[in-house]
Design a protein around this motif. Structure first.
Motif, PDB file in Angstrom:
ATOM      1  N   MET A   1      37.813  40.071  46.703  1.00  0.00           N
ATOM      2  CA  MET A   1      39.224  39.633  46.279  1.00  0.00           C
ATOM      3  C   MET A   1      38.947  38.331  45.538  1.00  0.00           C
ATOM      4  SD  MET A   1      41.496  39.510  49.762  1.00  0.00           S
ATOM      5  CE  MET A   1      41.913  41.115  50.610  1.00  0.00           C
ATOM      6  N   HIS A   2      38.347  38.465  44.189  1.00  0.00           N
ATOM      7  CA  HIS A   2      38.061  37.720  43.227  1.00  0.00           C
ATOM      8  C   HIS A   2      39.212  36.663  42.720  1.00  0.00           C
ATOM      9  CE1 HIS A   2      39.263  40.962  40.851  1.00  0.00           C
ATOM     10  NE2 HIS A   2      39.621  40.165  39.922  1.00  0.00           N
ATOM     11  N   PHE A   3      40.635  37.387  43.026  1.00  0.00           N
ATOM     12  CA  PHE A   3      41.750  36.413  42.605  1.00  0.00           C
ATOM     13  C   PHE A   3      42.040  35.381  43.443  1.00  0.00           C
ATOM     14  CE2 PHE A   3      43.047  40.319  45.108  1.00  0.00           C
ATOM     15  CZ  PHE A   3      43.859  39.513  46.031  1.00  0.00           C
ATOM     16  N   ILE A   4      41.522  35.201  44.470  1.00  0.00           N
ATOM     17  CA  ILE A   4      41.984  34.294  45.726  1.00  0.00           C
ATOM     18  C   ILE A   4      41.288  32.863  45.114  1.00  0.00           C
ATOM     19  CG2 ILE A   4      41.692  33.538  48.091  1.00  0.00           C
ATOM     20  CD1 ILE A   4      42.244  36.479  48.888  1.00  0.00           C
ATOM     21  N   SER A   5      41.962  31.876  44.966  1.00  0.00           N
ATOM     22  CA  SER A   5      41.288  30.502  44.634  1.00  0.00           C
ATOM     23  C   SER A   5      40.434  29.879  45.788  1.00  0.00           C
ATOM     24  CB  SER A   5      42.376  29.665  44.364  1.00  0.00           C
ATOM     25  OG  SER A   5      42.854  29.270  45.434  1.00  0.00           O
ATOM     26  N   ARG A   6      39.628  29.057  45.323  1.00  0.00           N
ATOM     27  CA  ARG A   6      38.686  28.531  46.500  1.00  0.00           C
ATOM     28  C   ARG A   6      39.441  27.861  47.348  1.00  0.00           C
ATOM     29  NH1 ARG A   6      33.899  25.541  43.036  1.00  0.00           N
ATOM     30  NH2 ARG A   6      32.694  27.481  42.041  1.00  0.00           N
ATOM     31  N   ARG A   7      40.800  27.021  47.008  1.00  0.00           N
ATOM     32  CA  ARG A   7      41.511  26.421  48.006  1.00  0.00           C
ATOM     33  C   ARG A   7      42.172  27.414  49.150  1.00  0.00           C
ATOM     34  NH1 ARG A   7      45.922  22.457  45.470  1.00  0.00           N
ATOM     35  NH2 ARG A   7      43.924  21.300  44.868  1.00  0.00           N
ATOM     36  N   PRO A  73      49.355  32.337  47.966  1.00  0.00           N
ATOM     37  CA  PRO A  73      50.324  32.807  46.607  1.00  0.00           C
ATOM     38  C   PRO A  73      49.677  33.611  45.958  1.00  0.00           C
ATOM     39  CG  PRO A  73      50.083  30.455  47.105  1.00  0.00           C
ATOM     40  CD  PRO A  73      49.210  31.018  48.058  1.00  0.00           C
ATOM     41  N   SER A  74      48.111  33.887  45.666  1.00  0.00           N
ATOM     42  CA  SER A  74      47.485  34.617  44.824  1.00  0.00           C
ATOM     43  C   SER A  74      47.806  36.225  45.167  1.00  0.00           C
ATOM     44  CB  SER A  74      45.955  34.467  44.634  1.00  0.00           C
ATOM     45  OG  SER A  74      45.606  32.944  44.210  1.00  0.00           O
ATOM     46  N   LEU A  75      47.864  36.154  46.460  1.00  0.00           N
ATOM     47  CA  LEU A  75      47.979  37.868  47.031  1.00  0.00           C
ATOM     48  C   LEU A  75      49.546  38.071  46.567  1.00  0.00           C
ATOM     49  CD1 LEU A  75      46.937  39.790  48.796  1.00  0.00           C
ATOM     50  CD2 LEU A  75      48.252  39.032  50.854  1.00  0.00           C
ATOM     51  N   ARG A  77      51.270  37.261  44.115  1.00  0.00           N
ATOM     52  CA  ARG A  77      51.331  37.208  42.836  1.00  0.00           C
ATOM     53  C   ARG A  77      50.645  38.415  42.229  1.00  0.00           C
ATOM     54  NH1 ARG A  77      49.024  32.530  41.771  1.00  0.00           N
ATOM     55  NH2 ARG A  77      51.200  31.516  41.973  1.00  0.00           N
ATOM     56  N   TYR A  78      49.426  38.467  42.470  1.00  0.00           N
ATOM     57  CA  TYR A  78      48.198  39.364  41.776  1.00  0.00           C
ATOM     58  C   TYR A  78      48.212  40.715  42.726  1.00  0.00           C
ATOM     59  CZ  TYR A  78      46.843  35.563  39.285  1.00  0.00           C
ATOM     60  OH  TYR A  78      46.881  34.621  38.276  1.00  0.00           O
ATOM     61  N   ARG A  79      48.772  40.865  44.177  1.00  0.00           N
ATOM     62  CA  ARG A  79      48.739  42.157  44.872  1.00  0.00           C
ATOM     63  C   ARG A  79      49.853  42.386  45.687  1.00  0.00           C
ATOM     64  NH1 ARG A  79      44.757  42.389  41.964  1.00  0.00           N
ATOM     65  NH2 ARG A  79      42.618  43.045  42.186  1.00  0.00           N
ATOM     66  N   PRO A  80      50.991  42.387  44.918  1.00  0.00           N
ATOM     67  CA  PRO A  80      52.175  42.725  45.710  1.00  0.00           C
ATOM     68  C   PRO A  80      52.344  43.855  46.659  1.00  0.00           C
ATOM     69  CG  PRO A  80      52.673  42.923  43.269  1.00  0.00           C
ATOM     70  CD  PRO A  80      51.319  42.507  43.395  1.00  0.00           C
ATOM     71  N   ALA A  81      51.793  44.773  46.216  1.00  0.00           N
ATOM     72  CA  ALA A  81      51.825  45.899  47.110  1.00  0.00           C
ATOM     73  C   ALA A  81      51.000  45.943  48.271  1.00  0.00           C
ATOM     74  CB  ALA A  81      51.234  47.231  46.185  1.00  0.00           C
ATOM     75  N   LEU A  82      49.834  45.185  48.076  1.00  0.00           N
ATOM     76  CA  LEU A  82      49.079  44.825  49.168  1.00  0.00           C
ATOM     77  C   LEU A  82      49.893  44.006  50.142  1.00  0.00           C
ATOM     78  CD1 LEU A  82      46.479  45.190  51.048  1.00  0.00           C
ATOM     79  CD2 LEU A  82      45.461  43.352  49.723  1.00  0.00           C
TER      80      LEU A  82
END
Length: 218
Positions: A1-7, A73-75, A77-82
């Motif tokens: 899940m590279h779209f998830i930030s370090r924070r 928020p990243s989930l 934003r980038y993976r709404p279906a998931l």
């Protein structure tokens, strides 16, 4: 899940760590409930009627651990279906956790040292509230009311995470007084943990509302 930030990874790690003791102790008890030798001291109520506590452990673990991912928020934003798929799983798990919690509260015979009237009323009330909040969250998102959906799920999550805060308060109390609380003091500690969680949830909801309001005003 590279779209998830370090924070966000740090947030997940913190929630998993916070949930570690109640989740692991519950999962370690599962073999005993399924008929295997006990690894930790047996729970006589669970041995007599293992179904509700087994379902409660599974439902609570999924709700607390997978539910934490839903707040990223990243989930969304980038993976709404998931996010939607996990949301259905989390909602079902939360309802199982709440309903079995109510089941155990009503059906199990607790000694007064472990559950007095205060804790009994709190458990019944919060179990029903948790189901109602999850149901409202589903209705809200179907109506595209995202803010109401998030607020309801955050409040439900605060209730579901009660065991983690209770564990933390118990550890602090035992460290200070070198004894495990029981009776009314135990009830107050247990209920206080839910009060802390719900207070934090309300602060986060108000903060999010203030952010949206200020953003709309710009």
């Amino acid at each position: 899940m590279h779209f998830i930030s370090r924070r966000e990874w740090a947030f997940i790690a913190l929630v998993f760590l916070y949930s570690f003791i109640p989740a692991v102790v519950g999962l370690v008890r599962l073999p005993e409930l399924l008929g295997a030798p006990a690894i930790i001291p047996p729970n006589p109520r669970a041995v007599i009627d293992p179904l509700p506590i087994t379902l409660h452990i599974l439902g609570s673990s999924v709700f607390c651990l997978v539910g934490a991912v839903q707040f990223l928020p990243s989930l969304r934003r980038y993976r709404p279906a998931l996010h939607r798929t996990l949301g259905r799983i989390v909602a079902a798990a939360g309802c199982v956790s709440a309903i079995t919690g109510l089941w155990m509260t009503v059906a199990y015979a607790f000694p007064d040292a472990l559950q007095g009237p205060l804790l009994y009323v709190a458990r019944v009330t919060l179990s029903l509230a948790m189901v109602a909040l999850i149901a409202w969250a589903v209705v809200a998102i179907r109506s595209r009311n995202v803010a109401a959906h998030r607020a309801a799920m955050l409040r439900a999550y605060a209730i579901g995470q009660g065991a983690s805060t209770q564990t933390a308060l118990f550890l602090v109390t035992m460290g200070l007084f070198d004894t495990e609380p029981s009776g009314f003091s135990r009830d107050v500690l247990m209920v206080g943990a839910w009060a802390i969680n719900l207070a934090i949830a309300e602060l986060l909801i108000r903060r999010a509302f203030a952010t949206r309001t200020s953003g709309a005003a710009i």
